[in-house]
Design an enzyme around this catalytic site. Structure first.
Site, PDB file in Angstrom:
ATOM      1  N   ASP A 266       0.842  -1.203   0.000  1.00 45.45           N
ATOM      2  CA  ASP A 266       0.000   0.000   0.000  1.00 45.45           C
ATOM      3  C   ASP A 266       0.881   1.259   0.000  1.00 45.45           C
ATOM      4  OD1 ASP A 266      -2.248   1.589   0.201  1.00 45.45           O
ATOM      5  OD2 ASP A 266      -2.414   1.380   2.377  1.00 45.45           O
TER       6      ASP A 266
ATOM      7  N   GLU B  45       2.641   5.167  -3.947  1.00 48.27           N
ATOM      8  CA  GLU B  45       2.634   6.116  -5.091  1.00 48.27           C
ATOM      9  C   GLU B  45       3.954   6.876  -5.198  1.00 48.27           C
ATOM     10  OE1 GLU B  45       0.124   5.845  -2.787  1.00 48.27           O
ATOM     11  OE2 GLU B  45      -0.912   4.511  -4.182  1.00 48.27           O
TER      12      GLU B  45
ATOM     13  N   ASP C 273      -9.251   3.446  -2.018  1.00 49.30           N
ATOM     14  CA  ASP C 273     -10.193   3.947  -1.002  1.00 49.30           C
ATOM     15  C   ASP C 273     -11.499   4.441  -1.619  1.00 49.30           C
ATOM     16  OD1 ASP C 273      -8.076   3.314   0.585  1.00 49.30           O
ATOM     17  OD2 ASP C 273      -7.553   5.377   1.103  1.00 49.30           O
TER      18      ASP C 273
HETATM   19  C1  GLC Z   1      -4.689   3.484   2.945  1.00 42.16           C
HETATM   20  C2  GLC Z   1      -5.233   2.278   2.200  1.00 42.16           C
HETATM   21  C3  GLC Z   1      -6.301   1.628   3.038  1.00 42.16           C
HETATM   22  C4  GLC Z   1      -5.705   1.228   4.376  1.00 42.16           C
HETATM   23  C5  GLC Z   1      -5.131   2.452   5.069  1.00 42.16           C
HETATM   24  C6  GLC Z   1      -4.394   2.102   6.354  1.00 42.16           C
HETATM   25  O1  GLC Z   1      -5.660   4.445   3.041  1.00 42.16           O
HETATM   26  O2  GLC Z   1      -5.694   2.648   0.952  1.00 42.16           O
HETATM   27  O3  GLC Z   1      -6.820   0.507   2.394  1.00 42.16           O
HETATM   28  O4  GLC Z   1      -6.700   0.662   5.176  1.00 42.16           O
HETATM   29  O5  GLC Z   1      -4.212   3.103   4.223  1.00 42.16           O
HETATM   30  O6  GLC Z   1      -3.354   1.241   6.114  1.00 42.16           O
END
Ligand code: GLC
Length: 952
Positions: A462, A465, A592
């Protein structure tokens, strides 16, 4: 006289509008931004610019603009090379200094690297520029010579102005035609393709939309950013500058991709598409198709075919941000089991981390021992475990990942040559440079050491970017941490507020503020907003400016390599950020979203987009990530989400819990929809395996499978799995019926979880052979409409609580005959977990069926149906075939004449078995009229050639 006055007035009106048109009628793609958000008409015109109030504020097209670039080049010295043609382009018209000086001499190459695609490359012969390096794709480093007769296209080149047209030989369709306008400057490249205005354009992502076909007169921006997916028409986490064209009702499609990692705007008008890239080179590929499926196969043969996913990953996944401790999660897993909802994989979000540090568990609530036991239990139950990991490594003395990163010198550096300091969940972080080959060892070591303690089955990568909580207010070129004590860590509410002290970015910095402002929706032109600063440098002194869109793929490659080494099994990764070619290493969730009906609707479109981008294993957060879901929305969402190739429920920390067992109706909806998914797993897995071996797609739009049926155009609310299964879910609040479209030329059968005798499973719902039909289908809250296309043979197993249990049940072969009494299907089967080099290390079977009569005539006078299995490779699979279902079509006997049916099964030619109503073959008829044959005590396996004759 009156007529004369009228004439003069009309003339004046026409004349003045004409004058206005001459100065301001610039095609949208040629407009240069002249204003700023909120500029008034007066302010705009007083700058000598044009104002166009008709442009929608979300279109991304400048409404205060000056006349655009209209430079042209002429071609000389065109000569053949080993792999095509090359020549010199010299600027011949419209030289200008908008967005920088024109590079006056260019090298043009037309490369024939493949019979099915071409490449147009325009570079600066005097200066090596940034190009996407070869390690990020399967692109041939040496071009191979294509036999001239095999080339499926011809081309026409015009010298002055330089334009090129590529024509598909088979039907003379133009698959690419450039406009004469070309711009090539240090930080601005522009190339336009022109086409017939009737084309629908698909692709160019990542964005969230309510329409699969891209709207025209819009600007689409590709610039990776941590922007919630719920934002419609914004640039999001990934960049895929490829599109597919298809004219409604036509047989043919083609695709084009710009292989460029820099920020890109794509202006789509009626009849043209302009790429405006702020760096790199023009490296354009055109894919001939002619079917959309072939376009994707050709595209993925170039960029890398999708990774082979482990079989278990096809099960249902549960996740949430905000679980307090491991016992909380244990309870969740129990609750799923008590509710009898199949849960394959439980995920952990960043909650498990110690102060949000990667590779370190919070010792109190998520101790290694407790989480380790939890994972053991999951594994004992054939369930799985996936954990999140973020790229930012906390700057924290004594922390292994930090100290070892320092020692290995693998961070991205800032413009001051120190590691670039950003801020993410743990507070201040350094970012591993995944462009640096030395980072592989560092990353593998971190993952390997951690994996010894937490043997996770996969990683969720995650924030890649890469996200940065600083750099959002015009500061952030270089940051310091003056007060480490006050930088938020843990669950501090101000966690996303920048706690670092950062220098203000100088507006004259051309990397942060390039002369051409792409339509990045954040940050007033500063590309570093919410990102690592553009001036930061990677290995080889390459700038973040050039590599930014590739950070996610870099992390995916190194995580994939590490996991392959550590586990010696197929890695399973799910990423947020992606780029051309990511699918070879990782799968994708759409980020998200929010718990709204629009987000549910748009999720189908996003899944279709990623099918085109070569990442077929994709899904959206089921029931919605942000905000509180509702019972109805969650029930409807699992009915769609059960048919995302990647099916995961995930929820934001502040939002109300939404595990599927929390409501009775959602429980029932889940059991039904996931039950159907689990029954279809052998089919779904075969599709995903084919995607890996052939580069094909899994989830498809209706038009994709039925390009000539105009009725499918614009249907974004239904979708298909491969070419055989169609899903028509409820997507509207309060609705209990669906107006579903059944594409033309086929009959369609009901698919149901329950196919016992009382069930209407396999009933022919619609005969659309003479033309597509729309039918209103009653769809109570706990149901979803799933249909089988006539002409398909599907392999099913039983719905169980885990994929492993399902895999252990015998096969049911559903022969869903088409109107001509024929059907076919394929099966791919392997152990679902180990790496594979070649497809024939698994079992591959082709099935076909046909109704025939004694005189050899088909169907109408049929007296039998013959189903055959032809094994292509039998390296794996011992699964027993227990049931064969034959859908009811006219000509087949019904329940009253079962005694007249005789069957003859021949397995492996020599070992003959003739059966007639004996214990080893029972025949029943379902309420739908379908015949169900049950085989017992036979050595009847999927890895055998056999033929079954059912005569009547
Ligand atoms: C980001 C991710 C989300 C995750 C959050 C905490 O917003 O896109 O899916 O739950 O980070 O890690």
């Amino acid at each position: 006289m009156l007529y004369f006055i009228l004439f003069i007035t009309l003339f004046c009106i026409l004349y003045t509008s004409q004058v206005k048109a001459q100065t301001c009628s610039v095609d949208t793609f040629q407009r240069n931004e002249c204003g700023y958000a909120g500029i008034t008409q007066d302010e705009c015109t007083s700058k000598g610019c044009c104002y166009d109030s008709s442009v929608g504020s979300s279109s991304g097209i400048p409404w205060c603009y000056s006349n655009g670039i209209n430079s042209e080049y002429s071609l000389s010295q065109l000569s053949p090379t080993d792999y095509g043609l090359q020549g010199i382009l010299t600027i011949s018209k419209g030289q200008n200094s908008i967005y920088g000086e024109d590079i006056k001499t260019l090298k043009m190459e037309f490369l024939i690297e493949n019979e099915n695609y071409f490449r147009l490359k325009i570079t600066d012969p005097n200066d090596a520029r940034w190009e996407v390096p070869s390690q990020y794709s399967d692109r041939p480093t040496k071009t191979h010579k294509v036999n001239e007769n095999d080339i499926k296209y011809t081309w026409e080149i015009n010298d002055n102005p330089f334009t090129i047209k590529v024509i598909r030989k088979s039907d003379k369709a133009i698959v690419f035609e450039s406009s004469p306008i070309i711009a090539f400057k240090d930080q601005y490249l522009e190339i336009t393709s022109v086409f017939s205005g009737d084309m629908n354009t698909y692709g160019i992502g990542e964005s969230t939309r309510l329409n699969h076909a891209l709207k025209t007169n819009m600007m689409y921006t590709l610039w990776n950013i941590d922007m919630p997916a719920k934002m419609m028409d914004f640039n999001l986490y990934g960049s895929h500058p490829m599109y597919i064209h298809h004219e409604s009702g036509s047989q043919s499609s083609y695709g084009v991709a710009l292989y460029n990692s820099n920020g890109i705007d794509v202006a789509l008008g009626d009849g043209y598409l302009t790429y405006k890239a702020i760096g790199g080179v023009i490296d354009l590929y055109g894919f001939l198709g002619p079917s959309p499926e072939e376009v994707v196969q050709q595209y993925t043969s170039l960029i890398g075919k999708p990774n082979l996913v482990p079989y278990w990953s096809l099960g249902f996944h549960n996740c949430r941000w905000g679980y307090e401790d491991i016992s909380h999660v244990e309870q969740v897993v129990k609750n799923y089991s008590n509710a009898k909802i199949p849960l394959e994989t439980q995920w952990l979000d960043i909650d498990y981390m110690d102060e949000y540090r990667d590779f370190e568990n919070d010792p109190e609530n998520w101790s290694y021992t407790d989480v380790g036991k939890f994972i053991d239990n999951l594994h004992e139950n054939n369930q799985h475990f996936v954990e999140i990991i973020d790229p930012g490594i906390m700057v924290y003395k004594g922390y292994d990942a930090y100290e070892q990163g320092n020692a290995a010198n693998i961070w991205i550096n800032g413009m001051d040559s120190n590691p670039y300091l950003g801020q993410v969940w743990p507070g201040p972080v350094y970012y591993p440079d995944f462009h640096n080959p030395n980072t592989q060892d560092y990353w593998t070591n971190q993952l390997a050491n951690y994996h010894k303690k937490i043997p996770t089955d996969g990683f969720w990568i995650d924030m890649n970017e890469a996200s940065n909580f600083c750099n959002s207010d015009g500061t952030g070129q270089t940051c310091m941490n003056p007060d480490p004590e006050n930088c938020p860590t843990g669950d501090d509410a101000t966690q996303t507020d920048c706690c670092l002290k950062c220098t203000t970015i100088d507006e004259t910095n051309k990397l942060a503020f390039p002369p051409y402002k792409i339509g990045n929706k954040q940050g007033n032109g500063n590309l570093g907003t919410k990102n690592i600063d553009m001036t930061a440098t990677h290995y080889g002194n390459e700038t973040e400016y050039n590599l930014h869109n590739m950070y996610g793929i870099g992390e995916a490659i190194m995580t994939y390599n590490a996991m392959a080494k550590i586990t010696e099994k197929r890695p399973f990764l799910v990423t947020r950020s992606s780029f051309i070619g990511s699918g070879k290493f990782t799968n994708k969730w759409t980020g998200d979203n929010a718990a709204t009906w629009n987000d549910l609707y748009s999720s189908i479109i996003s899944i279709m987009d990623f099918s085109m981008f070569g990442i077929p294993m994709v899904g959206a957060d089921i029931c919605g990530f942000m905000d509180d879901t509702t019972e109805e929305l969650c029930a409807r969402w699992i009915e769609v989400g059960a048919f995302y190739p990647f099916s995961r429920n995930h929820n934001d920390r502040p939002s109300a819990a939404q595990e599927l067992y929390l409501w009775d109706s959602v429980t029932d909806a889940s059991k039904n929809a996931l039950g159907m998914r689990y029954r279809l797993l052998p089919y779904l897995y075969s599709l995903l395996a084919e995607a890996h071996w052939l580069g094909s797609t899994v989830a498809r739009s209706l038009w994709w499978n039925f390009p000539t049926d105009k009725g499918t155009t614009g249907i974004d609310s239904q979708f298909m799995w491969g070419s055989s299964i169609m899903i028509s879910p409820v997507l509207k609040e309060g609705a209990t019926s669906v107006d579903a479209y059944f594409p033309s030329g086929k009959v369609w059968y009901r698919f149901r979880l329950n196919d016992d005798e009382s069930s209407d499973a396999y009933k022919m719902e619609v005969d659309a052979t003479e033309g597509g039909k729309t039918l209103t289908l009653d769809t109570p809250l706990t149901e979803v409409n799933v249909h089988i296309k006539g002409g398909s043979i599907l392999t099913l197993q039983d719905a169980k609580m885990t994929t492993a249990e399902s895999r252990d049940t015998p096969f049911t072969l559903v022969t869903a005959l088409c109107q001509h009494g024929k059907a076919h299907g394929t099966l791919f089967r392997d152990d679902g977990i180990n790496m594979m080099d070649k497809s024939d290390e698994g079992t591959q079977v082709n099935y076909s069926a046909e109704m025939i009569s004694k005189e050899g005539k088909r169907k109408e006078t049929s007296t039998s149906i013959v189903i055959t299995s032809e094994v292509v490779s039998d390296a794996y699979a011992k699964d027993e075939i227990k049931y064969i279902i034959i859908t009811a079509v006219s000509g087949l006997p019904d329940a009253s004449s079962l005694n007249n049916i005789h069957t003859k099964l021949v397995i492996n030619k020599d070992s003959k078995t003739v059966l007639t109503h004996q214990d080893d073959c029972k025949i029943t008829a379902l309420a739908s009229g379908a015949l169900k044959l049950e085989f017992n005590g036979l050595d009847f396996n999927v890895n055998k050639n056999w033929s079954l004759e059912v005569s009547y």
